[in-house]
Design a protein around this motif. Sequence first.
Motif, PDB file in Angstrom:
ATOM      1  N   PRO A 193     106.026  69.406  -5.097  1.00  0.00           N
ATOM      2  CA  PRO A 193     104.825  69.139  -4.296  1.00  0.00           C
ATOM      3  C   PRO A 193     105.156  68.609  -2.901  1.00  0.00           C
ATOM      4  O   PRO A 193     106.167  67.934  -2.691  1.00  0.00           O
ATOM      5  CB  PRO A 193     104.088  68.078  -5.124  1.00  0.00           C
ATOM      6  N   GLY A 194     104.297  68.931  -1.964  1.00  0.00           N
ATOM      7  CA  GLY A 194     104.395  68.404  -0.615  1.00  0.00           C
ATOM      8  C   GLY A 194     103.025  67.959  -0.139  1.00  0.00           C
ATOM      9  O   GLY A 194     102.009  68.298  -0.737  1.00  0.00           O
ATOM     10  N   ASP A 195     103.006  67.217   0.945  1.00  0.00           N
ATOM     11  CA  ASP A 195     101.744  66.714   1.497  1.00  0.00           C
ATOM     12  C   ASP A 195     101.825  66.801   3.009  1.00  0.00           C
ATOM     13  O   ASP A 195     102.591  66.063   3.645  1.00  0.00           O
ATOM     14  CB  ASP A 195     101.512  65.271   1.045  1.00  0.00           C
ATOM     15  N   SER A 196     101.014  67.685   3.595  1.00  0.00           N
ATOM     16  CA  SER A 196     101.095  67.898   5.041  1.00  0.00           C
ATOM     17  C   SER A 196     100.505  66.744   5.839  1.00  0.00           C
ATOM     18  O   SER A 196     100.593  66.726   7.062  1.00  0.00           O
ATOM     19  CB  SER A 196     100.396  69.214   5.413  1.00  0.00           C
ATOM     20  N   GLU A 197      99.892  65.781   5.156  1.00  0.00           N
ATOM     21  CA  GLU A 197      99.406  64.584   5.858  1.00  0.00           C
ATOM     22  C   GLU A 197     100.487  63.514   5.926  1.00  0.00           C
ATOM     23  O   GLU A 197     100.399  62.593   6.729  1.00  0.00           O
ATOM     24  CB  GLU A 197      98.171  64.015   5.153  1.00  0.00           C
ATOM     25  N   GLN A 198     101.496  63.637   5.048  1.00  0.00           N
ATOM     26  CA  GLN A 198     102.499  62.584   4.931  1.00  0.00           C
ATOM     27  C   GLN A 198     103.892  63.000   5.393  1.00  0.00           C
ATOM     28  O   GLN A 198     104.724  62.152   5.684  1.00  0.00           O
ATOM     29  CB  GLN A 198     102.592  62.109   3.466  1.00  0.00           C
ATOM     30  N   GLU A 199     104.184  64.298   5.421  1.00  0.00           N
ATOM     31  CA  GLU A 199     105.549  64.745   5.758  1.00  0.00           C
ATOM     32  C   GLU A 199     105.476  66.038   6.551  1.00  0.00           C
ATOM     33  O   GLU A 199     104.527  66.810   6.431  1.00  0.00           O
ATOM     34  CB  GLU A 199     106.367  64.949   4.476  1.00  0.00           C
ATOM     35  N   ARG A 200     106.502  66.249   7.369  1.00  0.00           N
ATOM     36  CA  ARG A 200     106.538  67.461   8.192  1.00  0.00           C
ATOM     37  C   ARG A 200     106.573  68.681   7.296  1.00  0.00           C
ATOM     38  O   ARG A 200     107.329  68.746   6.325  1.00  0.00           O
ATOM     39  CB  ARG A 200     107.735  67.451   9.125  1.00  0.00           C
ATOM     40  N   THR A 201     105.731  69.641   7.616  1.00  0.00           N
ATOM     41  CA  THR A 201     105.538  70.815   6.780  1.00  0.00           C
ATOM     42  C   THR A 201     105.661  72.076   7.635  1.00  0.00           C
ATOM     43  O   THR A 201     105.110  72.146   8.734  1.00  0.00           O
ATOM     44  CB  THR A 201     104.140  70.769   6.120  1.00  0.00           C
ATOM     45  N   SER A 202     106.386  73.064   7.125  1.00  0.00           N
ATOM     46  CA  SER A 202     106.562  74.329   7.836  1.00  0.00           C
ATOM     47  C   SER A 202     105.575  75.367   7.330  1.00  0.00           C
ATOM     48  O   SER A 202     105.324  75.457   6.127  1.00  0.00           O
ATOM     49  CB  SER A 202     107.986  74.865   7.631  1.00  0.00           C
ATOM     50  N   THR A 203     105.023  76.150   8.246  1.00  0.00           N
ATOM     51  CA  THR A 203     104.235  77.314   7.850  1.00  0.00           C
ATOM     52  C   THR A 203     105.186  78.505   7.749  1.00  0.00           C
ATOM     53  O   THR A 203     105.972  78.769   8.667  1.00  0.00           O
ATOM     54  CB  THR A 203     103.144  77.611   8.889  1.00  0.00           C
ATOM     55  N   VAL A 204     105.133  79.206   6.629  1.00  0.00           N
ATOM     56  CA  VAL A 204     105.998  80.366   6.383  1.00  0.00           C
ATOM     57  C   VAL A 204     105.095  81.567   6.109  1.00  0.00           C
ATOM     58  O   VAL A 204     104.293  81.540   5.180  1.00  0.00           O
ATOM     59  CB  VAL A 204     106.946  80.117   5.195  1.00  0.00           C
ATOM     60  N   LEU A 205     105.215  82.580   6.934  1.00  0.00           N
ATOM     61  CA  LEU A 205     104.358  83.753   6.815  1.00  0.00           C
ATOM     62  C   LEU A 205     105.145  84.903   6.201  1.00  0.00           C
ATOM     63  O   LEU A 205     106.121  85.376   6.776  1.00  0.00           O
ATOM     64  CB  LEU A 205     103.822  84.163   8.189  1.00  0.00           C
ATOM     65  N   PHE A 206     104.722  85.323   5.000  1.00  0.00           N
ATOM     66  CA  PHE A 206     105.319  86.475   4.340  1.00  0.00           C
ATOM     67  C   PHE A 206     104.526  87.716   4.730  1.00  0.00           C
ATOM     68  O   PHE A 206     103.301  87.752   4.575  1.00  0.00           O
ATOM     69  CB  PHE A 206     105.306  86.298   2.817  1.00  0.00           C
ATOM     70  N   ILE A 207     105.219  88.732   5.226  1.00  0.00           N
ATOM     71  CA  ILE A 207     104.550  89.944   5.715  1.00  0.00           C
ATOM     72  C   ILE A 207     105.056  91.160   4.957  1.00  0.00           C
ATOM     73  O   ILE A 207     106.263  91.427   4.917  1.00  0.00           O
ATOM     74  CB  ILE A 207     104.783  90.138   7.227  1.00  0.00           C
ATOM     75  N   ALA A 267     102.256  80.683   3.555  1.00  0.00           N
ATOM     76  CA  ALA A 267     102.674  79.678   2.578  1.00  0.00           C
ATOM     77  C   ALA A 267     103.187  78.456   3.329  1.00  0.00           C
ATOM     78  O   ALA A 267     103.318  78.466   4.560  1.00  0.00           O
ATOM     79  CB  ALA A 267     103.750  80.252   1.657  1.00  0.00           C
ATOM     80  N   PHE A 268     103.499  77.416   2.574  1.00  0.00           N
ATOM     81  CA  PHE A 268     103.915  76.151   3.185  1.00  0.00           C
ATOM     82  C   PHE A 268     105.172  75.627   2.507  1.00  0.00           C
ATOM     83  O   PHE A 268     105.396  75.839   1.309  1.00  0.00           O
ATOM     84  CB  PHE A 268     102.772  75.125   3.092  1.00  0.00           C
ATOM     85  N   ALA A 269     106.007  74.951   3.289  1.00  0.00           N
ATOM     86  CA  ALA A 269     107.269  74.432   2.777  1.00  0.00           C
ATOM     87  C   ALA A 269     107.581  73.100   3.443  1.00  0.00           C
ATOM     88  O   ALA A 269     107.152  72.844   4.569  1.00  0.00           O
ATOM     89  CB  ALA A 269     108.417  75.417   3.044  1.00  0.00           C
ATOM     90  N   HIS A 270     108.321  72.238   2.729  1.00  0.00           N
ATOM     91  CA  HIS A 270     108.845  71.040   3.382  1.00  0.00           C
ATOM     92  C   HIS A 270     109.677  71.478   4.589  1.00  0.00           C
ATOM     93  O   HIS A 270     110.474  72.418   4.490  1.00  0.00           O
ATOM     94  CB  HIS A 270     109.765  70.254   2.438  1.00  0.00           C
ATOM     95  N   ALA A 271     109.517  70.812   5.712  1.00  0.00           N
ATOM     96  CA  ALA A 271     110.313  71.155   6.895  1.00  0.00           C
ATOM     97  C   ALA A 271     111.800  70.944   6.643  1.00  0.00           C
ATOM     98  O   ALA A 271     112.640  71.577   7.284  1.00  0.00           O
ATOM     99  CB  ALA A 271     109.856  70.326   8.093  1.00  0.00           C
ATOM    100  N   THR A 272     112.136  70.070   5.688  1.00  0.00           N
ATOM    101  CA  THR A 272     113.544  69.851   5.355  1.00  0.00           C
ATOM    102  C   THR A 272     114.110  70.982   4.499  1.00  0.00           C
ATOM    103  O   THR A 272     115.320  71.088   4.341  1.00  0.00           O
ATOM    104  CB  THR A 272     113.717  68.518   4.608  1.00  0.00           C
ATOM    105  N   CYS A 273     113.216  71.812   3.925  1.00  0.00           N
ATOM    106  CA  CYS A 273     113.674  72.939   3.098  1.00  0.00           C
ATOM    107  C   CYS A 273     113.787  74.226   3.917  1.00  0.00           C
ATOM    108  O   CYS A 273     114.771  74.961   3.803  1.00  0.00           O
ATOM    109  CB  CYS A 273     112.708  73.175   1.939  1.00  0.00           C
ATOM    110  N   LEU A 274     112.763  74.495   4.709  1.00  0.00           N
ATOM    111  CA  LEU A 274     112.730  75.734   5.482  1.00  0.00           C
ATOM    112  C   LEU A 274     112.097  75.468   6.841  1.00  0.00           C
ATOM    113  O   LEU A 274     111.151  74.687   6.937  1.00  0.00           O
ATOM    114  CB  LEU A 274     111.873  76.797   4.789  1.00  0.00           C
TER     115      LEU A 274
END
Length: 258
Positions: A41-55, A63-70
């Motif tokens: 789980p992640g929380d975009s209000e509490q931690e940096r979050t990356s937007t990942v667009l699958f095309i 989709a969304f990912a922890h900024a530390t992951c992707l």
Amino acid sequence: MPRMLDVSDDVRAEIGDEEADRLLAGENAPGSYDCTSCRTPGDSEQERTSTVLFIGDETAVLAFAHATCLPSQVVQVTEEQLQGAVRSISADSGTAKAAVEQAVLGVTSGLVLINGELHPALVVEPTAPIARPGTTTTGDDFLPLLIEQGFMPLTEIDSVPSVLHGWSVLLAMGQLHAILQPGPDGGGQPVAWWQAHQALQVADSWRAAANKHQQVLLFAAPVGSIGRQPREDLLRDALDRAAANGKLVAATLPLAGT
């Protein structure tokens, strides 16, 4: 409330400024989400979050990912893969978190102790099962495919794996850029097997070990075998477990760059 979202220029170019601004303002972004990389789980209000667009060919899924992951990025996938992800989204979900079904290679760096000496290592684990190209089965062929490329199965980590010629790890100015493999014809210019969307910083100790040995150990395991480990000792424990369970392959790759 504004979200702690990262929207890369590539993602913004695909979804448009208006949609990107709405996301950044928190209008369309989720509060909590399941990371498309590590699945926790992640929380975009509490931690940096990356937007990942699958095309895909006709469909796009955000989709969304922890900024530390992707990092925030655009990922090209086949339409068939993307439709499979869309079908698995629960009916009441407002986000495309099911895009975790699209395999992204997660890469972790760490030092591994073998025979009293520290070696620089990269651990690769996909975020979803890897099917053999051209098949429609739901099995995971990640390890068999790598074994066919020359990676060796491990039951324990007791020695340095043999060198896999033609493959290499590209390091430049202390940052990890890519893992290279031989070109399609087996010769000529190598191609990227994995490439960082943005160069990844590695620890000074890892870089020093890489420069000393001029090679990097590459460990690979199927999805769910290693997980996101916050410390090197926990990473080693996870590697040992994967090896004992027959879910680890490895090779030593020459270092390209410094």
